[in-house]
Scaffold this active site. Structure first.
Site, PDB file in Angstrom:
ATOM      1  N   ASP A  83      -2.993  22.524 -25.981  1.00 11.12           N
ATOM      2  CA  ASP A  83      -4.045  21.515 -26.030  1.00 11.12           C
ATOM      3  C   ASP A  83      -5.343  22.091 -25.460  1.00 11.12           C
ATOM      4  OD1 ASP A  83      -5.220  19.040 -26.400  1.00 11.12           O
ATOM      5  OD2 ASP A  83      -4.427  18.183 -24.555  1.00 11.12           O
ATOM      6  N   GLU A  84      -6.496  21.552 -25.889  1.00  9.09           N
ATOM      7  CA  GLU A  84      -7.813  21.936 -25.352  1.00  9.09           C
ATOM      8  C   GLU A  84      -7.985  23.458 -25.359  1.00  9.09           C
ATOM      9  OE1 GLU A  84      -9.855  19.653 -25.038  1.00  9.09           O
ATOM     10  OE2 GLU A  84      -9.007  17.852 -24.118  1.00  9.09           O
ATOM     11  N   GLN A 137     -16.677  20.809 -27.842  1.00 12.09           N
ATOM     12  CA  GLN A 137     -16.395  20.219 -26.529  1.00 12.09           C
ATOM     13  C   GLN A 137     -16.075  21.287 -25.484  1.00 12.09           C
ATOM     14  OE1 GLN A 137     -14.321  16.245 -26.445  1.00 12.09           O
ATOM     15  NE2 GLN A 137     -13.706  16.862 -28.506  1.00 12.09           N
ATOM     16  N   ARG A 141     -17.838   9.666 -25.746  1.00 13.21           N
ATOM     17  CA  ARG A 141     -16.942   8.847 -24.924  1.00 13.21           C
ATOM     18  C   ARG A 141     -17.058   7.376 -25.319  1.00 13.21           C
ATOM     19  NH1 ARG A 141     -13.844  12.129 -24.591  1.00 13.21           N
ATOM     20  NH2 ARG A 141     -15.310  13.200 -25.952  1.00 13.21           N
ATOM     21  N   LYS A 198      -5.909  13.970 -31.569  1.00 12.53           N
ATOM     22  CA  LYS A 198      -5.255  15.267 -31.354  1.00 12.53           C
ATOM     23  C   LYS A 198      -3.963  15.145 -30.538  1.00 12.53           C
ATOM     24  CE  LYS A 198      -7.905  16.610 -27.241  1.00 12.53           C
ATOM     25  NZ  LYS A 198      -6.769  16.600 -26.311  1.00 12.53           N
ATOM     26  N   THR A 199      -3.973  14.257 -29.518  1.00 14.48           N
ATOM     27  CA  THR A 199      -2.768  14.106 -28.695  1.00 14.48           C
ATOM     28  C   THR A 199      -1.618  13.568 -29.539  1.00 14.48           C
ATOM     29  OG1 THR A 199      -4.135  13.678 -26.749  1.00 14.48           O
ATOM     30  CG2 THR A 199      -1.820  13.068 -26.593  1.00 14.48           C
TER      31      THR A 199
END
Length: 661
Positions: free
Chosen positions: A212-213, A243, A594, A29-30
């Site tokens: 973002d997020e 998330q 993770r 995504k980044t």
């Protein structure tokens, strides 16, 4: 863009309206955000000054900025905004402060500054009560709930006490010409809703938004984004409902559900290819999260290979669990020739780290504890640095408020409110306002005297600070304000002794640094924000990472140990009582995803809590991951041969480690 997958390319190129990118864990995504910024500038003719990328942490903003700088190596990116929500709020408020009745150099108070204000307004010294009141006031502000509405909704004595403090708290901050962390979002919302011309100015300035997020936004952040986007609605929101783990601090996953309602032309693009984890890890994550009600259907997949089975260790108690995890980590590292930094041990609560730290130290394994308090964040160090900041700049209003009230110098809240109001009208600092004739007319002589005495004390220190050794001046400062006596009156004996020890250590360090570098206290203070006793780049340290699951979000590790996967811990008993099982399941999902190459779970059959030993049940989340890829060891139900083989293997690995030393 040749190395991007089709969904990533589509997300980058789509500009026909509002866009929601549903980005699964490890799906890049980044990269989509940073590549889209470059695409807007290089291919679409956007000026960098018309683009804003907004995220939640300084670390994420810094990483994004570094990536964009590499992509735009040959083009200027001056004016590009890549910042946190709060940093953007500061920028808006500094520029538009006068429209809200603030001076541009208003003060930003941190939680400890605000703690003192709430404590005085509530008439309580009970730290737990004050923290609860702060939390309630913060949640109301973040949800854009007015004091009147909060009063109407109050359900118990604590909420009523918080409501009574809420109104006065807001008035006190305004009188001080100060804002708190929540105001950095809520005040721009108020500004844009009350002043359409200012709102349109910012809509025309920030013509494309990338967020973002998105699942972590709260009500005030959602409202701010809507006001900034305006009717043009030129934005890309990137988020993942699986998330969303910050509901306890006001984040509302319903903001994702609200996007299609508020923007009927919203385009949805899913990023489902995971570039981080093996197939087995993703299969378990998908199986687990399938038990939650879904806002949007998606399923992560990977072409990184099947990977190792997920291990589940059942331990007798938490001491045995900590020992087993550390031994298994050590053995795994030896077997795979890995570095310590490749490993993370994740847990639900900080209390779980204590036993781990002991065994890691015993084995001489280096580790970093995520979320550990910086030396400079300790309240006693912040108290002292408030005085030092004033020596370098007497117009530092937050430092003035902290210093004049820590310890109390006979200057009460009403005097400070009058001073703050006068300073705001005259666009002066609190320090400068205290000496004005106009201010003298507003307060009684008995109020003015201790305030002037404090300011003159600072003037005397300033006169000495440019010439005398730092150590001498610091010793005189501590004596003059009787800080040790104040700590002893305020805290229990042991806590006061620890805090005083930290103060002496800080003073000794500053004095030594001043002597070695030939610097005065003013010289040292002017760079105090850059000084850190724990100055190290954690990325360069070869150490095992210990972290809560919340703090680990956004990170990745080759090998992950998830410990204490038990009912009552994960899911947490309070979350169960409050009906927040789905958020706890998302937290487990974050932990699983993770891991890049291996994942190891553990839980206890019994757990020591104080003097008690309680029976534990494995978390429901273990069975929800599916049994096909899980390999159990240590439980009573495990086959004897499996247990023997596991024991033999551990014995052999211990012997190998012993020989390697």
């Amino acid at each position: 863009m040749s190395s991007l997958n089709p969904s990533q390319r589509e997300a980058i190129r789509y500009l026909d309206g509002p866009l929601l990118v549903l980005a699964g864990a490890g799906s890049g995504k980044t990269r989509v955000i940073t590549e889209k910024i470059a695409y807007l500038i290089e291919s679409c003719g956007f000026s960098p000054g018309n683009i804003a990328a907004i995220t939640f942490t300084n670390k994420a903003a810094k990483e994004m900025q570094e990536r964009v700088n590499k992509l735009l190596a040959d083009r200027p990116s001056n004016g590009l905004t890549i910042s946190t929500f709060h940093a953007l709020g500061v920028r808006i408020l500094r520029e538009e402060a006068r429209s809200l009745g603030y001076k541009p150099n208003f003060s930003i108070l941190d939680a400890s500054d605000c703690f003192s204000i709430v404590s005085e307004l509530a008439g309580s010294v009970d730290k737990a009560v004050i923290r609860k009141l702060q939390s309630l006031i913060s949640s109301w502000k973040s949800a854009l709930v007015s004091p009147d509405q909060a009063r109407e909704d109050a359900r118990n004595d604590t909420e009523t006490l918080a409501v009574n403090a809420f109104d006065s708290y807001s008035a006190t901050l305004r009188a001080y010409q100060a804002v708190d962390f929540d105001d950095l979002i809520t005040l721009p919302v108020v500004l844009f809703e009350k002043h359409p011309e200012i709102r349109e100015k910012w809509q025309n300035r920030l013509r494309y938004l990338l967020i973002d997020e998105y699942q972590d936004t709260n009500a005030s952040q959602y409202r701010l984004l809507k006001l900034l986007a305006g009717p043009r609605a030129a934005f890309t929101a990137v988020g993942d409902d699986d998330q969303a783990i910050y509901g306890w601090r006001g984040a509302d996953v319903e903001n994702l559900r609200g996007l299609p309602r508020d923007y009927p032309r919203l385009k949805l693009i899913k990023l489902e290819q995971n570039y981080r984890s093996t197939v087995r890890i993703l299969k378990a994550a998908n199986a687990l999260i399938a038990h939650n009600e879904k806002l949007f259907d998606k399923k992560l997949w990977s072409d990184l290979g099947h990977g190792d089975p997920i291990t589940v260790s059942v331990c007798q108690d938490n001491e045995k669990e900590a020992e087993a995890v550390v031994m298994k980590l050590q053995a795994h590292r030896f077997e795979h020739r890995a570095a310590f930094r490749d490993y993370a041990i994740l847990y639900r609560g900080n209390f779980q780290a204590r036993a781990l730290e002991q065994f890691l130290r015993n084995q001489r394994i280096p580790y970093l504890l995520s979320g550990g308090q910086s030396f400079f964040d300790k309240s006693e160090i912040k108290d002292l640095t408030a005085y030092l900041r004033l020596l370098a700049n007497e117009d530092d209003d937050p430092a003035f408020i902290r210093a004049v009230s820590t310890p109390r110098r006979g200057v009460g809240a009403s005097t400070l409110q009058a001073l703050g109001t006068y300073a705001g009208e005259r666009h002066l600092s609190l320090f400068a306002a205290a000496f004005e004739h106009g201010f003298e007319q507003r307060v009684q002589p008995r109020q003015l005297a201790p305030l002037r005495e404090f300011c003159e004390f600072l003037n005397r220190l300033q006169a000495r600070a440019g010439a005398e050794p730092a150590a001498t001046l610091l010793a005189d400062l501590l004596t003059a304000i009787a800080y040790e006596d104040w700590l002893n009156e305020r805290d229990e004996e042991r806590a006061a002794r620890i805090k005083w020890g930290n103060v002496l250590e800080f003073c000794e360090w500053l004095g030594k640094k001043g002597q070695e570098e030939g610097k005065t206290l003013v010289d040292l203070t002017q760079t105090i924000a850059l000084i850190n006793l724990l100055d190290k780049n954690e990325a360069d340290v070869d150490a095992v990472q210990l972290s809560t699951l919340h703090a680990a979000k956004g990170l990745e590790f080759r090998h992950v140990f998830l410990i204490g996967i038990e009912e009552g811990i994960l899911p947490h008993r309070e979350a169960q009582a409050d009906g927040r099982i789905e958020e706890e399941r998302r937290l487990m999902y974050v932990g699983i995803t993770r891991a890049q190459r291996s994942l190891h779970l553990s839980y206890c059959e019994r757990r020591k809590q104080g003097r008690e030993t309680i029976h534990c049940e494995p978390s429901r989340f273990v069975s929800e991951m599916g049994s096909e890829d899980l390999r159990f060891s240590g439980s009573k139900s495990a086959a004897p041969a499996d247990k023997a083989a596991s024991s033999d293997r551990l014995t052999a690995l211990k012997a190998m480690l012993a020989r390697a030393r």
